[in-house]
Enzyme design. Structure first.
Site, PDB file in Angstrom:
ATOM      1  N   HIS A 126      -1.978  -5.008 -10.406  1.00  0.00           N
ATOM      2  CA  HIS A 126      -2.682  -3.856 -10.968  1.00  0.00           C
ATOM      3  C   HIS A 126      -3.011  -4.090 -12.433  1.00  0.00           C
ATOM      4  O   HIS A 126      -2.166  -4.541 -13.209  1.00  0.00           O
ATOM      5  CB  HIS A 126      -1.828  -2.595 -10.874  1.00  0.00           C
ATOM      6  N   GLU A 141      -9.942  -0.223  -5.884  1.00  0.00           N
ATOM      7  CA  GLU A 141      -9.055  -1.103  -5.129  1.00  0.00           C
ATOM      8  C   GLU A 141      -9.780  -2.377  -4.739  1.00  0.00           C
ATOM      9  O   GLU A 141     -10.919  -2.337  -4.260  1.00  0.00           O
ATOM     10  CB  GLU A 141      -8.531  -0.408  -3.874  1.00  0.00           C
ATOM     11  N   CYS A 171       0.871  -1.183   0.000  1.00  0.00           N
ATOM     12  CA  CYS A 171       0.000   0.000   0.000  1.00  0.00           C
ATOM     13  C   CYS A 171       0.902   1.225   0.000  1.00  0.00           C
ATOM     14  O   CYS A 171       1.552   1.520   1.009  1.00  0.00           O
ATOM     15  CB  CYS A 171      -0.914  -0.006   1.220  1.00  0.00           C
ATOM     16  N   GLY A 190      -1.301   2.283  -7.105  1.00  0.00           N
ATOM     17  CA  GLY A 190      -1.992   2.508  -8.377  1.00  0.00           C
ATOM     18  C   GLY A 190      -1.343   3.609  -9.186  1.00  0.00           C
ATOM     19  O   GLY A 190      -1.215   3.509 -10.415  1.00  0.00           O
ATOM     20  N   CYS A 208      -4.611   6.090  -4.493  1.00  0.00           N
ATOM     21  CA  CYS A 208      -3.979   4.771  -4.391  1.00  0.00           C
ATOM     22  C   CYS A 208      -2.525   4.936  -4.794  1.00  0.00           C
ATOM     23  O   CYS A 208      -2.219   5.211  -5.961  1.00  0.00           O
ATOM     24  CB  CYS A 208      -4.685   3.762  -5.298  1.00  0.00           C
TER      25      CYS A 208
END
Length: 276
Positions: free
Chosen positions: A161, A210, A75, A222, A219
């Protein structure tokens, strides 16, 4: 049960942080879901546990759980908050330290301007690593969602992703496509789905669905994934501003053979105690 916590956020992507340096996390999946409830609990996108590292090469370790109780490998916004929390506690004794995440080590540095810089490692486009159920690596992939076909790129930033290029971020079908692609069979462990609009060689706009959470205001991984895909395709320079609904992140990646760096804020909201 009385549980002391810190509430933090990175560009609106919010977290409950638990100090587990002396006692391991003792919450069940249902406990995490109750704590994550924005009406009856505290509310968060992810839960972060700060833990003692068993390897002297790393200052501390941390765990990550989504609001549905599922674990996460990485994260980006969360690691910045972990670093800022440790710095506030006076627990970081060097300008740059290594932390152990669920997906491996990351190096962090708290900057004088209040932002946190993170070495996110080198983006991994290998389908086996992501993981992605395809025969071989390609720049883009296609899969059927309901009655249509979706074209996307894929990369691992310590978590999986999918990145979808769009002409206009405001019109992106984040909820409809994101929810379905996130749980599609082509991603055996699910994925985060980013919708990216290239505005220039140094600017991207991004919205992210997410896995285990839904659409968030920001994110970090991301943003890293979107920049890495655009950089791999030769569409952006090596330093890019990624604009998310909650604010912007600076992403720097020179290309294959080099780590990707993410720089952005980490903010404290409040301290509290949850009584269950």
């Amino acid at each position: 049960m009385a549980l002391a916590f810190s509430k933090m956020h990175g560009l609106g992507n919010d977290f409950v942080i638990l100090d587990c340096r002396e006692h391991p996390l003792a919450l069940t999946i249902e406990d995490i879901r109750r704590l994550a409830d924005r009406h009856r609990g505290v509310g968060f996108d992810q839960l972060l546990s700060i833990e003692t590292s068993h390897d002297p090469a790393h200052a501390f370790a941390y765990g990550i759980w989504n609001r549905d109780g599922s674990p996460s490998g990485q994260c980006g916004n969360g690691v910045r908050c972990v670093a800022a929390w440790l710095a506030r506690e006076g627990a970081l004794d060097a300008a740059e330290v290594s932390l152990m995440s669920p997906s491996g080590p990351v190096r962090v540095a708290c900057l004088a301007d209040g932002r946190v810089r993170v070495n996110m490692g080198e983006p991994d486009f290998s389908p086996a690593t992501i993981p992605l159920a395809v025969d071989g690596e390609a720049d883009t992939y296609r899969t059927r969602i309901d009655d249509g076909t979706i074209t996307f790129a894929a990369v691992s930033m310590g978590n999986p992703h999918a990145v979808i290029a769009v002409d206009g971020i405001a019109q992106a079908h984040v909820t409809q496509i994101g929810a379905r692609l996130s749980s599609a069979a082509i991603f055996p462990q699910g994925c985060n789905v980013g919708f990216v609009e290239r505005r220039s060689r140094t600017s991207l706009a991004l919205r992210v669905w997410e896995r285990g959470v839904g659409e968030t205001l920001a994110c970090g991984t991301g943003a890293c994934a979107a920049m890495a895909v655009q950089r791999k395709h030769g569409l952006v320079d090596d330093t890019v501003d990624v604009q998310l609904p909650g604010g912007s992140l600076e992403i720097h990646w020179q290309g294959p053979g080099h780590p990707l760096w993410m720089t952005g804020p980490a903010s404290f909201s409040f301290e509290g105690t949850w009584h269950e």
